[in-house]
Structures are given as structure tokens and as C-alpha cells.
Design a protein around this motif. Structure first.
Motif, mmCIF file in Angstrom:
data_model
loop_
_atom_site.group_PDB
_atom_site.id
_atom_site.type_symbol
_atom_site.label_atom_id
_atom_site.label_comp_id
_atom_site.label_asym_id
_atom_site.label_seq_id
_atom_site.Cartn_x
_atom_site.Cartn_y
_atom_site.Cartn_z
ATOM 1 N N GLY A 155 0.811 -1.212 0.000
ATOM 2 C CA GLY A 155 0.000 0.000 0.000
ATOM 3 C C GLY A 155 0.842 1.259 0.000
ATOM 4 N N ASP A 156 1.908 1.250 0.810
ATOM 5 C CA ASP A 156 2.807 2.406 0.848
ATOM 6 C C ASP A 156 3.420 2.666 -0.525
ATOM 7 O OD1 ASP A 156 2.302 2.662 3.545
ATOM 8 O OD2 ASP A 156 4.179 1.707 4.180
ATOM 9 N N LEU A 157 3.839 1.600 -1.181
ATOM 10 C CA LEU A 157 4.452 1.738 -2.508
ATOM 11 C C LEU A 157 3.431 2.234 -3.523
ATOM 12 C CD1 LEU A 157 6.702 1.409 -4.555
ATOM 13 C CD2 LEU A 157 6.189 -1.049 -4.645
ATOM 14 N N LEU A 158 2.222 1.692 -3.472
ATOM 15 C CA LEU A 158 1.182 2.109 -4.416
ATOM 16 C C LEU A 158 0.860 3.589 -4.249
ATOM 17 C CD1 LEU A 158 -0.840 1.409 -6.599
ATOM 18 C CD2 LEU A 158 -2.435 0.670 -4.807
ATOM 19 N N VAL A 159 0.713 4.051 -3.026
ATOM 20 C CA VAL A 159 0.430 5.470 -2.781
ATOM 21 C C VAL A 159 1.579 6.335 -3.289
ATOM 22 C CG1 VAL A 159 0.169 7.228 -0.971
ATOM 23 C CG2 VAL A 159 -1.135 5.096 -0.847
ATOM 24 N N TYR A 160 2.803 5.909 -3.045
ATOM 25 C CA TYR A 160 3.972 6.667 -3.491
ATOM 26 C C TYR A 160 3.959 6.815 -5.014
ATOM 27 C CZ TYR A 160 8.847 8.204 -3.700
ATOM 28 O OH TYR A 160 10.007 8.929 -3.918
ATOM 29 N N LEU A 161 3.640 5.739 -5.731
ATOM 30 C CA LEU A 161 3.589 5.783 -7.190
ATOM 31 C C LEU A 161 2.435 6.651 -7.683
ATOM 32 C CD1 LEU A 161 4.209 1.993 -7.979
ATOM 33 C CD2 LEU A 161 5.851 3.860 -8.309
ATOM 34 N N MET A 162 1.265 6.490 -7.057
ATOM 35 C CA MET A 162 0.077 7.224 -7.508
ATOM 36 C C MET A 162 0.237 8.729 -7.297
ATOM 37 S SD MET A 162 -2.949 4.663 -6.154
ATOM 38 C CE MET A 162 -4.317 5.612 -6.829
ATOM 39 N N LYS A 163 0.825 9.122 -6.175
ATOM 40 C CA LYS A 163 0.976 10.550 -5.884
ATOM 41 C C LYS A 163 2.045 11.206 -6.744
ATOM 42 C CE LYS A 163 -0.804 10.779 -1.171
ATOM 43 N NZ LYS A 163 -0.514 11.149 0.244
ATOM 44 N N ARG A 164 2.872 10.390 -7.381
ATOM 45 C CA ARG A 164 3.942 10.929 -8.235
ATOM 46 C C ARG A 164 3.779 10.442 -9.675
ATOM 47 N NH1 ARG A 164 4.984 10.116 -3.285
ATOM 48 N NH2 ARG A 164 6.266 11.533 -2.039
#
Length: 226
Positions: A155-164
């Protein structure tokens, strides 16, 4: 997890609380007196406090009332060997969210603490990109007519990718943002990108593309973005 301040004049009980709270993943500090507690909270605010009703010659209820008067709004659970309705009322009127009678079961105290922490936790806003919505509160990816539950790191990785989205992210940047505090190798980034690709069917059902930019890194984009 949360930072908890234990305000307890009995070292044995304080030790039990610190071990139990620590095992549950919380950071725990201990203050043995009302003076120490006041100084500690002024220097390092806590997310919640567990306060003994009787702190030697001082009153835990009076301490909490003073803290509330100073503007401190962290959840507080009062501990006491006093079980009368009047005693409970005194603790709650001082500003406690809960009142637990000694002797207590650690599991029950932890459960009551978690309830209070959830009530005061800031609302987590879902992250949206293309046809994919990720809800950090439930760690669930929504869209493409299905729900997919993520692990914490996924989840942390997915959010990091989505926000950038639309930005090329190097392996090192991703590792530093998510895994660096735990140490290890940045190869873990490739492993978890693989997990996301498999769980989200390559991102295509959500109208997204996870591109590998050769020699540079990775980039999550909306499908019609060139």
C-alpha cells in the motif's frame, strides 16, 4: 504506531504496561510523578496517556484536569483500584475517555486504547488515479469491478507511485522513501513492484500503465498519457 505516556507510580505496574504496549508496537514513555508527567508532555506531546488515579500524594484526576486546562487533548485512560461510581465519575469528569479498574487484563486495556486511538486518528483520504482508488484506511485498491487488499508495504508503494504519477522514480528514491529506515537492499523495490503488477493485473484494468524506463527507473501513468 502511537506514542503512549504511562503515568504510574508503581514501577511493577509501569513495567507491565511498558512491555505490553511496546509488544503491541507502540512507543512508550514513563512518568512516575505528576511533575514528571507535566514536564514530559510539555517537552514531547504524546498520542495518548494512561494515568494512575492515585500518584502518591497527588491525584491523577487533578493532573488530567490541569492538562486539559492547558489545552492538551490526547485521549486518556484512567487506571484505579477504586471501583465506586463516584470514583469513575471523578476520572471521567477530569477529562478521561475511559476508566479501567485494577487489577486489569492487559488485553482489555490494549483494546480500549486502540478504540480511543482510532477515534482521534485523522481521517485518511483515499488516493485516486485513473480508474484506481486506494483507501489507506482499509489498505484496499478499488476499481475494475473488484477490490484488492494490499499489505502495508504494498500500500505504501502504491500510494507513493500514484501521488507521483507521470514522474520517473529511481529505484533508490523509492527505496529511501519506503524501506530505508528498515535497511536492506534496494532490490526489494523490484520485488514489490512485481507484487503490485500481479495483484493489480498489470494496472491495465484500472486504465494505468507502470512503465520501466530503461536506465532511469519506473513511472506510473494514466493509460492515454504519452
Amino acid at each position: 504506531m502511537a506514542r503512549i505516556l504511562v503515568i504510574e507510580d508503581d514501577p511493577d505496574i509501569a513495567s507491565v504496561l511498558m512491555r505490553g504496549l511496546g509488544a503491541a508496537g507502540h512507543t512508550v514513555d514513563w512518568a512516575e510523578t505528576t511533575e514528571a508527567a507535566t514536564q514530559h508532555i510539555a517537552a514531547a506531546p504524546c498520542d495518548a496517556a494512561i494515568i494512575d488515579m492515585m500518584l502518591g500524594a497527588d491525584s491523577g484526576a487533578d493532573l488530567l484536569a490541569d492538562l486539559r486546562a492547558q489545552g492538551h487533548r490526547m485521549p486518556a485512560i484512567m487506571l484505579s483500584a477504586l471501583a465506586r461510581v463516584e470514583d469513575r465519575a471523578e476520572g471521567l469528569e477530569a477529562g478521561a475517555q475511559d476508566y479501567v479498574v485494577k487489577p486489569f487484563q492487559l488485553s482489555e486495556l490494549l483494546a480500549r486504547l486502540e478504540v480511543q486511538l482510532r477515534r482521534t486518528a485523522p481521517r485518511v483520504v483515499p488516493v485516486v488515479l485513473g480508474g484506481l482508488t486506494y483507501d489507506p484506511a482499509t489498505r484496499t485498491a478499488l476499481g475494475a469491478d473488484r477490490n484488492v487488499v494490499m499489505t502495508e508495504r504494498e500500500g505504501d508503494l502504491l500510494v507513493y507511485l500514484m501521488k507521483r504519477s507521470g514522474t520517473v522514480l529511481t529505484r533508490g528514491e523509492i527505496f529511501d522513501a519506503i524501506w530505508a529506515p528498515q535497511g536492506g537492499s534496494d532490490n526489494v523495490v523490484d520485488v514489490y513492484l512485481g507484487y503490485l503488477r500481479r495483484k493489480l493485473a498489470g494496472f491495465q484494468p484500472y486504465g494505468l500503465i507502470l512503465r520501466t524506463v530503461r536506465g532511469r527507473g519506473f513511472m506510473l501513468v494514466v493509460e492515454d498519457t504519452e
